[in-house]
Design a protein around this motif. Sequence first.
Motif, PDB file in Angstrom:
ATOM      1  N   ILE A 193       0.833  -1.209   0.000  1.00 10.54           N
ATOM      2  CA  ILE A 193       0.000   0.000   0.000  1.00 10.54           C
ATOM      3  C   ILE A 193       0.868   1.260   0.000  1.00 10.54           C
ATOM      4  O   ILE A 193       0.559   2.246  -0.678  1.00 10.54           O
ATOM      5  N   SER A 194       1.985   1.234   0.723  1.00 11.89           N
ATOM      6  CA  SER A 194       2.890   2.390   0.775  1.00 11.89           C
ATOM      7  C   SER A 194       3.500   2.684  -0.588  1.00 11.89           C
ATOM      8  O   SER A 194       3.655   3.855  -0.974  1.00 11.89           O
ATOM      9  N   ILE A 195       3.853   1.626  -1.336  1.00 10.42           N
ATOM     10  CA  ILE A 195       4.433   1.816  -2.674  1.00 10.42           C
ATOM     11  C   ILE A 195       3.411   2.438  -3.618  1.00 10.42           C
ATOM     12  O   ILE A 195       3.726   3.368  -4.385  1.00 10.42           O
ATOM     13  N   ILE A 196       2.165   1.949  -3.547  1.00  9.17           N
ATOM     14  CA  ILE A 196       1.102   2.530  -4.389  1.00  9.17           C
ATOM     15  C   ILE A 196       0.899   3.998  -4.019  1.00  9.17           C
ATOM     16  O   ILE A 196       0.754   4.866  -4.890  1.00  9.17           O
ATOM     17  N   GLY A 197       0.913   4.269  -2.699  1.00  7.71           N
ATOM     18  CA  GLY A 197       0.759   5.652  -2.240  1.00  7.71           C
ATOM     19  C   GLY A 197       1.876   6.553  -2.732  1.00  7.71           C
ATOM     20  O   GLY A 197       1.640   7.701  -3.120  1.00  7.71           O
ATOM     21  N   LEU A 198       3.090   6.032  -2.733  1.00 11.19           N
ATOM     22  CA  LEU A 198       4.240   6.797  -3.218  1.00 11.19           C
ATOM     23  C   LEU A 198       4.062   7.148  -4.691  1.00 11.19           C
ATOM     24  O   LEU A 198       4.293   8.292  -5.101  1.00 11.19           O
ATOM     25  N   VAL A 199       3.640   6.164  -5.485  1.00 12.14           N
ATOM     26  CA  VAL A 199       3.430   6.384  -6.925  1.00 12.14           C
ATOM     27  C   VAL A 199       2.356   7.449  -7.154  1.00 12.14           C
ATOM     28  O   VAL A 199       2.531   8.368  -7.980  1.00 12.14           O
ATOM     29  N   ILE A 200       1.235   7.344  -6.423  1.00 13.74           N
ATOM     30  CA  ILE A 200       0.144   8.312  -6.557  1.00 13.74           C
ATOM     31  C   ILE A 200       0.639   9.729  -6.217  1.00 13.74           C
ATOM     32  O   ILE A 200       0.365  10.690  -6.942  1.00 13.74           O
ATOM     33  N   ASN A 201       1.394   9.839  -5.128  1.00 12.50           N
ATOM     34  CA  ASN A 201       1.887  11.154  -4.706  1.00 12.50           C
ATOM     35  C   ASN A 201       2.886  11.742  -5.694  1.00 12.50           C
ATOM     36  O   ASN A 201       2.903  12.958  -5.913  1.00 12.50           O
TER      37      ASN A 201
END
Length: 317
Positions: free
Chosen positions: A141-149
């Motif tokens: 989830i953190s990796i997906i969040g990083l990509v979105i940001n």
Amino acid sequence: MMKHNHDNEEQNHGHGHSHSHRGHNHTHNANKKALTISFFLIAGFMFVEFIGGYLTNSLALISDAGHMLSDAVALGLSLSALIFGARAATPSKTYGYKRFEILAALLNGIVLVLLAIFIFKEAIDRLSEPPHVIGQGMMAISIIGLVINVIVAYILHSQGSTKENLNVRSAFLHVIGDLLGSVGAIVAAILIMLFGWYIADPIASMIVSLLVLYSGWHVLKESVNILMEAKPSDVDYEKVINLLKSVDGVVDIHDLHIWMITSDFSVMTVHLKVGPDSDRDLILEKSKQLINKEFGIKHVTIQLEGRDICPYEETCN
């Protein structure tokens, strides 16, 4: 011959005004588009991250989701500010609704500071007994969040005017803080997966809260500064005085005021005492040109006086 020159001047002025207006509309539309896309991306992933934080028992993810909530609120308010701020001026609101964006930025800053305090308190409570966290889920989830940001930060920086517009800049700062929060969550997830260091989760949350506090305080300070009608930080008061005194015919200066309506709209008023034989029209035109060229202030009101006129003693320098 004089009429011909005057007509040319009017045509040039009209062309310049039209070009400036088109440029302003282009910037406004670019900011609006960037904020709209960013809002939907951030708001959509916020729910994913909150649910993921709940399922993995990760405070770092939940706090990051809380930061994303503040991002979504910031982006929504900034978007509203652009829409309302574009409304035309009225007899009762002669500057229109431009200050709405500063009120929105002020609320953004308050939300960020309160959120940072809440996250920090929750993280401290978890330090003594760190709960079990599912590292693999937290990592994904953190990796997906990083990509979105990263995507949202790129959109705001490339399409929005992050330097000129306080709301776009405040939204960008929200996202940068959230991006760093995602990095912290990834590092915490790695430590949990490799070494079982569950304390990394509340530590990451504390780091996120400090990032949130920094960006919130910055936005809060700048918005209050504008609401207090402070001078723009990039304008030197003494340089303005010296520049105006350099104009031929200017004898003295008083009642100089420089303030901000919004982060990208500064205003100046000043009284100039001029010599009895001075060309007042030339002084007025030259003074406005110099102020615009040197400091970028376009909304300048100048009162020319042949002698000292000071109806209010306390306002005179």
